[in-house]
Design a protein around this motif. Structure first.
Motif, PDB file in Angstrom:
ATOM      1  N   GLY A  83      30.756  41.244  46.906  1.00 32.62           N
ATOM      2  CA  GLY A  83      31.040  40.081  45.800  1.00 32.62           C
ATOM      3  C   GLY A  83      30.467  40.678  44.261  1.00 32.62           C
ATOM      4  O   GLY A  83      30.414  39.922  43.409  1.00 32.62           O
ATOM      5  N   ILE A  84      30.483  41.900  44.173  1.00 35.20           N
ATOM      6  CA  ILE A  84      30.266  42.476  42.681  1.00 35.20           C
ATOM      7  C   ILE A  84      31.412  42.595  42.218  1.00 35.20           C
ATOM      8  O   ILE A  84      32.522  42.977  42.627  1.00 35.20           O
ATOM      9  N   THR A  85      31.243  42.191  40.833  1.00 39.89           N
ATOM     10  CA  THR A  85      32.499  41.953  39.903  1.00 39.89           C
ATOM     11  C   THR A  85      32.793  43.482  39.430  1.00 39.89           C
ATOM     12  O   THR A  85      31.776  44.114  38.833  1.00 39.89           O
ATOM     13  N   ILE A  86      33.805  44.212  39.532  1.00 39.24           N
ATOM     14  CA  ILE A  86      34.189  45.514  39.025  1.00 39.24           C
ATOM     15  C   ILE A  86      35.253  45.453  38.521  1.00 39.24           C
ATOM     16  O   ILE A  86      36.318  44.904  38.549  1.00 39.24           O
ATOM     17  N   VAL A  87      35.305  46.222  37.177  1.00 35.89           N
ATOM     18  CA  VAL A  87      36.300  46.393  36.167  1.00 35.89           C
ATOM     19  C   VAL A  87      36.518  47.812  35.986  1.00 35.89           C
ATOM     20  O   VAL A  87      35.411  48.525  35.558  1.00 35.89           O
ATOM     21  N   ILE A  88      37.607  48.131  36.315  1.00 32.99           N
ATOM     22  CA  ILE A  88      37.993  49.762  36.096  1.00 32.99           C
ATOM     23  C   ILE A  88      39.030  50.043  35.053  1.00 32.99           C
ATOM     24  O   ILE A  88      40.228  49.533  35.282  1.00 32.99           O
ATOM     25  N   VAL A  89      38.927  51.060  34.433  1.00 32.16           N
ATOM     26  CA  VAL A  89      40.054  51.613  33.433  1.00 32.16           C
ATOM     27  C   VAL A  89      40.263  52.926  34.039  1.00 32.16           C
ATOM     28  O   VAL A  89      39.873  53.796  34.192  1.00 32.16           O
ATOM     29  N   THR A  90      41.686  53.224  34.184  1.00 32.53           N
ATOM     30  CA  THR A  90      42.113  54.280  35.086  1.00 32.53           C
ATOM     31  C   THR A  90      43.710  54.466  34.559  1.00 32.53           C
ATOM     32  O   THR A  90      44.425  53.226  34.238  1.00 32.53           O
ATOM     33  N   HIS A  91      44.211  55.393  34.599  1.00 33.27           N
ATOM     34  CA  HIS A  91      45.758  56.001  34.357  1.00 33.27           C
ATOM     35  C   HIS A  91      46.346  55.944  35.911  1.00 33.27           C
ATOM     36  O   HIS A  91      47.546  56.090  35.947  1.00 33.27           O
ATOM     37  N   ASP A  92      45.310  55.961  37.001  1.00 29.87           N
ATOM     38  CA  ASP A  92      46.058  56.271  38.402  1.00 29.87           C
ATOM     39  C   ASP A  92      46.408  54.794  39.102  1.00 29.87           C
ATOM     40  O   ASP A  92      45.421  53.888  39.259  1.00 29.87           O
ATOM     41  N   THR A  93      47.485  54.300  38.905  1.00 28.82           N
ATOM     42  CA  THR A  93      47.974  53.205  39.432  1.00 28.82           C
ATOM     43  C   THR A  93      48.185  52.949  40.849  1.00 28.82           C
ATOM     44  O   THR A  93      47.911  51.782  41.540  1.00 28.82           O
ATOM     45  N   GLY A  94      48.018  54.152  41.488  1.00 27.72           N
ATOM     46  CA  GLY A  94      47.838  54.102  42.975  1.00 27.72           C
ATOM     47  C   GLY A  94      46.430  53.619  43.224  1.00 27.72           C
ATOM     48  O   GLY A  94      46.035  52.925  44.335  1.00 27.72           O
ATOM     49  N   THR A  95      45.290  53.876  42.470  1.00 25.04           N
ATOM     50  CA  THR A  95      44.083  53.620  42.633  1.00 25.04           C
ATOM     51  C   THR A  95      43.865  51.987  42.523  1.00 25.04           C
ATOM     52  O   THR A  95      43.150  51.383  43.148  1.00 25.04           O
ATOM     53  N   VAL A  96      44.453  51.505  41.465  1.00 20.52           N
ATOM     54  CA  VAL A  96      44.517  50.132  41.049  1.00 20.52           C
ATOM     55  C   VAL A  96      45.230  49.102  42.021  1.00 20.52           C
ATOM     56  O   VAL A  96      44.668  48.366  42.651  1.00 20.52           O
ATOM     57  N   GLU A  97      46.340  49.632  42.656  1.00 22.59           N
ATOM     58  CA  GLU A  97      47.065  48.929  43.710  1.00 22.59           C
ATOM     59  C   GLU A  97      46.415  48.959  44.920  1.00 22.59           C
ATOM     60  O   GLU A  97      46.176  47.865  45.481  1.00 22.59           O
ATOM     61  N   LYS A  98      45.547  50.093  45.427  1.00 24.10           N
ATOM     62  CA  LYS A  98      44.923  49.748  46.699  1.00 24.10           C
ATOM     63  C   LYS A  98      43.618  49.142  46.587  1.00 24.10           C
ATOM     64  O   LYS A  98      43.131  48.489  47.531  1.00 24.10           O
ATOM     65  N   PHE A  99      42.985  49.241  45.354  1.00 26.57           N
ATOM     66  CA  PHE A  99      41.438  48.755  45.338  1.00 26.57           C
ATOM     67  C   PHE A  99      41.484  47.553  44.525  1.00 26.57           C
ATOM     68  O   PHE A  99      40.557  46.703  44.885  1.00 26.57           O
ATOM     69  N   CYS A 100      42.061  47.133  43.553  1.00 30.09           N
ATOM     70  CA  CYS A 100      41.855  46.022  42.825  1.00 30.09           C
ATOM     71  C   CYS A 100      42.796  44.930  42.991  1.00 30.09           C
ATOM     72  O   CYS A 100      43.805  44.832  43.793  1.00 30.09           O
ATOM     73  N   SER A 101      42.176  43.731  42.947  1.00 28.48           N
ATOM     74  CA  SER A 101      42.740  42.442  43.295  1.00 28.48           C
ATOM     75  C   SER A 101      43.589  41.952  42.074  1.00 28.48           C
ATOM     76  O   SER A 101      44.669  41.185  42.544  1.00 28.48           O
ATOM     77  N   SER A 102      43.390  42.359  40.999  1.00 26.35           N
ATOM     78  CA  SER A 102      44.255  41.984  40.037  1.00 26.35           C
ATOM     79  C   SER A 102      44.301  43.196  38.991  1.00 26.35           C
ATOM     80  O   SER A 102      43.515  43.746  38.741  1.00 26.35           O
ATOM     81  N   ALA A 103      45.404  43.018  37.921  1.00 27.69           N
ATOM     82  CA  ALA A 103      45.440  44.022  37.225  1.00 27.69           C
ATOM     83  C   ALA A 103      45.914  43.213  35.696  1.00 27.69           C
ATOM     84  O   ALA A 103      46.388  42.496  35.600  1.00 27.69           O
ATOM     85  N   VAL A 104      45.361  44.189  34.810  1.00 30.80           N
ATOM     86  CA  VAL A 104      45.654  43.631  33.352  1.00 30.80           C
ATOM     87  C   VAL A 104      46.146  44.917  32.405  1.00 30.80           C
ATOM     88  O   VAL A 104      45.564  46.206  32.640  1.00 30.80           O
ATOM     89  N   TRP A 105      47.485  44.918  32.025  1.00 27.82           N
ATOM     90  CA  TRP A 105      48.349  45.866  31.095  1.00 27.82           C
ATOM     91  C   TRP A 105      48.103  45.830  29.884  1.00 27.82           C
ATOM     92  O   TRP A 105      48.705  44.656  29.275  1.00 27.82           O
ATOM     93  N   LEU A 106      47.379  46.493  29.091  1.00 28.26           N
ATOM     94  CA  LEU A 106      47.330  46.546  27.630  1.00 28.26           C
ATOM     95  C   LEU A 106      48.209  47.463  27.136  1.00 28.26           C
ATOM     96  O   LEU A 106      48.572  48.584  27.436  1.00 28.26           O
ATOM     97  N   GLU A 107      49.048  46.907  25.837  1.00 28.47           N
ATOM     98  CA  GLU A 107      49.961  47.707  25.186  1.00 28.47           C
ATOM     99  C   GLU A 107      49.755  47.471  23.655  1.00 28.47           C
ATOM    100  O   GLU A 107      50.028  46.410  23.388  1.00 28.47           O
ATOM    101  N   ASN A 108      49.270  48.404  23.003  1.00 28.91           N
ATOM    102  CA  ASN A 108      49.270  48.339  21.551  1.00 28.91           C
ATOM    103  C   ASN A 108      48.219  47.129  21.072  1.00 28.91           C
ATOM    104  O   ASN A 108      48.414  46.351  20.302  1.00 28.91           O
ATOM    105  N   GLY A 109      47.075  46.898  21.880  1.00 32.57           N
ATOM    106  CA  GLY A 109      46.232  46.291  21.602  1.00 32.57           C
ATOM    107  C   GLY A 109      46.276  44.603  22.103  1.00 32.57           C
ATOM    108  O   GLY A 109      45.387  43.920  21.790  1.00 32.57           O
ATOM    109  N   VAL A 110      47.308  44.528  22.396  1.00 30.35           N
ATOM    110  CA  VAL A 110      47.466  42.981  23.195  1.00 30.35           C
ATOM    111  C   VAL A 110      47.691  43.210  24.616  1.00 30.35           C
ATOM    112  O   VAL A 110      48.270  44.263  25.278  1.00 30.35           O
ATOM    113  N   ILE A 111      47.621  42.154  25.634  1.00 30.32           N
ATOM    114  CA  ILE A 111      47.760  41.933  27.010  1.00 30.32           C
ATOM    115  C   ILE A 111      49.432  41.790  27.134  1.00 30.32           C
ATOM    116  O   ILE A 111      49.844  40.650  26.708  1.00 30.32           O
TER     117      ILE A 111
END
Length: 432
Positions: free
Chosen positions: A195-223
């Motif tokens: 139940g630890i809350t984890i926030v990961i910054v990465t360019h590896d979308t494969g890692t995000v897709e396999k490991f993360c429950s949700s994703a946030v896409w930032l572009e030019n300083g906005v979500i």
């Protein structure tokens, strides 16, 4: 329960062109204080619940790392507020907080104390940290003698053993050997299950897709997008594919403009040698053809140009997977034949044939009617996945004797939204 609340957060940095470093320079060279303001984050609103594993994605400069630093309170927002509920452990920069002249063991005590552990608590976990880092024989050496991978091992080992409720990670898992990366992910999965809350910054979308429950896409300083991982990743990859196509087309256009300067000189040389070349090639016998050459044949019929047009009819060397396209083969006849067989093929850069066809295989007879012309090969849907491929073009006579066979006439790019692996896509459906 909400453990991270980002409320209307904005952050900017001043970028100086040539800032004076001393008082004398600042007085004498006032123009050195010229700067521009770079707005990194613009009104970010984000809510992360307890136990969520969130992946922050986006291209370089989109504000991902800045947002993570704001969450750790390394830096503070210009506008807005960030509320954190719980003990935070972070892995933001490789070896941040380590003193180069101190040993690995000494740095464990220093780094863990920064996270709030007492000496007694560190003593009880010391061996566990050392064992996980796999730095047993080097733990009493100064960390300045460590490789980047050893730095990462030590930093990660400390960060995951301080009983944090929130873990913030910025690209650090990109460093290290494959076995240790796997070991890190296994440990992160254990923390996720706890139940630890984890926030990961990465360019590896494969890692995000396999490991993360949700994703946030930032572009030019906005979500730009947030929500379920696979939906955000799909939209992000399609956007990046569009940008990649634009980038390749721009680079090709620039290269074409640069090459056009030499075009007239090349054409002159070709015209001077053309008659001599044709005369020599017409005398070549079939058994003298050099099949090891990238271009070979008797040249009774000669390919003058080949190109690809996209679904809009534009000449290009970059295609979108799944779109229609035309391959055009322009030719001229130096010595008329009874029948011509035109062919094309898609190849990998290593020379592996992915697909090939010719008019004879498709029962199309091409007889002599004129001294020059163009043959078009239409494709309803490009079946290739993202990659760089080579185009082979050829014309032979009805017996297969090569007239003009050109291997790897040019390379072309394919950018596909298809998420399959390999080199080709197959129309399919799953039936359960």
């Amino acid at each position: 329960m909400e453990v991270i609340k980002v409320d209307n957060v904005s952050k900017h940095f001043k970028i100086y062109y040539d800032k004076g470093s001393t008082l004398k320079e600042k007085i004498l060279f006032t123009n050195r204080n010229r700067h521009e303001v770079h707005q990194v984050l613009k009104g970010i609103n984000l809510s992360i619940k307890k136990g969520e594993v969130v992946g922050l994605i986006g291209k370089n400069g989109s504000g991902k790392s800045t947002l993570l630093k704001l969450m750790t309170k390394i830096i503070y927002p210009d506008i807005g507020e960030i509320k954190i509920k719980g003990k935070v452990s972070s892995l933001l920069e490789l070896g941040a907080g380590f003193h180069p002249d101190m040993t690995g063991r000494e740095n464990i005590y220093t780094n863990a104390s920064i996270f709030g552990l007492t000496k007694k608590e560190i003593d009880s976990r010391l061996q566990k940290i050392i064992d996980f880092s796999e730095l047993g024989e080097f733990i009493d050496n100064p960390v300045r003698t460590y490789s980047s991978g050893m730095y990462m091992r030590l930093a990660f080992s400390v960060a995951i053993n301080v009983d944090a409720e929130i873990l913030l990670i910025d690209e650090i898992l990109a460093v290290g050997d494959t076995n240790f990366q796997q070991k890190c992910f296994e440990r992160l999965r254990e923390l996720k299950q706890k139940g630890i809350t984890i926030v990961i910054v990465t360019h590896d979308t494969g890692t995000v897709e396999k490991f993360c429950s949700s994703a946030v896409w930032l572009e030019n300083g906005v979500i730009k997008e947030e929500g379920k991982t696979h939906k955000v990743i799909d939209k992000y990859l399609k956007y990046m594919n569009t940008k990649r196509v634009e980038s390749i087309e721009l680079a090709n256009k620039k290269e074409k403009e640069e090459n056009s300067v030499n075009k007239d000189v090349i054409n002159e040389r070709e015209n001077v040698n053309k008659d001599k070349e044709i005369a020599l090639e017409n005398e070549v016998k079939e058994d003298e053809i050099d099949f090891n050459s990238n271009r070979f044949g008797l040249r009774y019929v000669e390919i003058t140009k080949a190109l690809i047009r996209n679904s809009k009819g534009e000449e290009t060397t970059v295609l979108r997977g799944g779109e229609s396209a035309d391959i055009e083969i322009y030719y001229k006849v130096n010595k008329p034949l009874e029948e011509y067989v035109f062919g094309m093929g898609f190849y990998t850069l290593e020379g592996l044939c992915l697909y090939g066809s010719n008019t004879q295989l498709d029962d199309i007879k091409v007889s002599h009617t004129r001294d020059k012309g163009v043959v078009k090969y239409h494709i309803d849907s490009i079946p290739l996945l993202t990659g760089i491929y080579g185009l082979n073009v050829a014309v032979v006579d009805e017996n297969g004797t090569p007239m003009d066979f050109i291997r790897n006439y040019f390379n072309f790019n394919v950018v596909s939204d298809e998420r399959s692996t390999g080199m080709i896509t197959v129309n399919h459906q799953w039936i359960i």
